[in-house]
Design a protein around this motif. Sequence first.
Motif, PDB file in Angstrom:
ATOM      1  N   VAL A   8     101.838  17.610 -11.152  1.00 55.83           N
ATOM      2  CA  VAL A   8     103.205  18.136 -10.655  1.00 55.83           C
ATOM      3  C   VAL A   8     103.288  19.568 -11.005  1.00 55.83           C
ATOM      4  CG1 VAL A   8     105.420  17.891 -10.897  1.00 55.83           C
ATOM      5  CG2 VAL A   8     104.196  15.730 -10.722  1.00 55.83           C
ATOM      6  N   ALA A   9     103.151  19.844 -12.348  1.00 56.83           N
ATOM      7  CA  ALA A   9     103.324  21.246 -12.662  1.00 56.83           C
ATOM      8  C   ALA A   9     102.414  22.242 -11.842  1.00 56.83           C
ATOM      9  CB  ALA A   9     103.176  21.274 -14.349  1.00 56.83           C
ATOM     10  N   LEU A  20     108.118  15.604  -4.737  1.00 56.07           N
ATOM     11  CA  LEU A  20     108.931  14.428  -4.861  1.00 56.07           C
ATOM     12  C   LEU A  20     108.060  13.620  -5.970  1.00 56.07           C
ATOM     13  CD1 LEU A  20     111.112  12.454  -4.104  1.00 56.07           C
ATOM     14  CD2 LEU A  20     109.889  11.366  -2.181  1.00 56.07           C
ATOM     15  N   CYS A  21     108.607  13.393  -6.910  1.00 58.13           N
ATOM     16  CA  CYS A  21     107.740  12.867  -8.229  1.00 58.13           C
ATOM     17  C   CYS A  21     108.837  11.490  -8.265  1.00 58.13           C
ATOM     18  CB  CYS A  21     107.791  13.573  -9.447  1.00 58.13           C
ATOM     19  SG  CYS A  21     107.264  12.987 -10.646  1.00 58.13           S
ATOM     20  N   LYS A  29     109.414  12.333 -16.119  1.00 59.26           N
ATOM     21  CA  LYS A  29     109.329  13.095 -14.899  1.00 59.26           C
ATOM     22  C   LYS A  29     109.623  14.660 -15.050  1.00 59.26           C
ATOM     23  CE  LYS A  29     112.186  10.058 -13.023  1.00 59.26           C
ATOM     24  NZ  LYS A  29     112.017   8.932 -13.730  1.00 59.26           N
ATOM     25  N   ILE A  30     110.747  14.687 -15.992  1.00 56.91           N
ATOM     26  CA  ILE A  30     111.135  15.938 -16.071  1.00 56.91           C
ATOM     27  C   ILE A  30     110.440  16.904 -16.590  1.00 56.91           C
ATOM     28  CG2 ILE A  30     112.317  15.657 -18.161  1.00 56.91           C
ATOM     29  CD1 ILE A  30     113.941  17.412 -15.012  1.00 56.91           C
ATOM     30  N   LEU A  31     109.241  16.580 -17.525  1.00 53.44           N
ATOM     31  CA  LEU A  31     108.353  17.571 -18.027  1.00 53.44           C
ATOM     32  C   LEU A  31     107.580  18.202 -16.845  1.00 53.44           C
ATOM     33  CD1 LEU A  31     107.212  18.585 -20.485  1.00 53.44           C
ATOM     34  CD2 LEU A  31     105.541  16.814 -20.720  1.00 53.44           C
ATOM     35  N   GLY A  32     107.226  17.517 -16.096  1.00 55.22           N
ATOM     36  CA  GLY A  32     106.271  18.095 -14.787  1.00 55.22           C
ATOM     37  C   GLY A  32     107.082  19.253 -14.259  1.00 55.22           C
ATOM     38  N   PHE A  33     108.325  19.050 -14.194  1.00 51.96           N
ATOM     39  CA  PHE A  33     109.180  20.376 -13.504  1.00 51.96           C
ATOM     40  C   PHE A  33     109.706  21.413 -14.548  1.00 51.96           C
ATOM     41  CE2 PHE A  33     110.233  16.465 -11.329  1.00 51.96           C
ATOM     42  CZ  PHE A  33     109.724  16.966  -9.742  1.00 51.96           C
TER      43      PHE A  33
END
Length: 88
Positions: A8-9, A20-21, A29-33
Motif C-alpha cells: 500500500v505504501a 482502497l485498502c 490499515k492506517i500504517l500503510g497510509f
Amino acid sequence: PCLWQVKVALTLLKGDKDILCIAGTGMGKILGFWIPLLFQVNSIQLVVTPLNLLGKQNTMSLAKAGIRAIAINAETATAANFSVSATL
C-alpha cells in the motif's frame, strides 16, 4: 509492517493509482497510509475514517511522530482548516 502494508505504501509513493485498502478492524490499515508521510514531507495525504474518534486518534498519533495532521469533521470544517495547503 506486513507485506500488504508495504505494498500500500509503495503504491502511494509511486503516485500513479488511487488506493482502497480493505482489512479487518485492528489489522493496521492506517500504517500503510502513514508510511508515505515519512518520505513526502511537503505532501498532503487524505485518509477517510468512519468515526470522528479515529480521525482524532490518528491526528494525535501523527503529531507525536512530528507529522502535521488535521481531522476534518462537522466541528472542524472551517475555512482556516481548508486553507492548510497554502502553507505547504
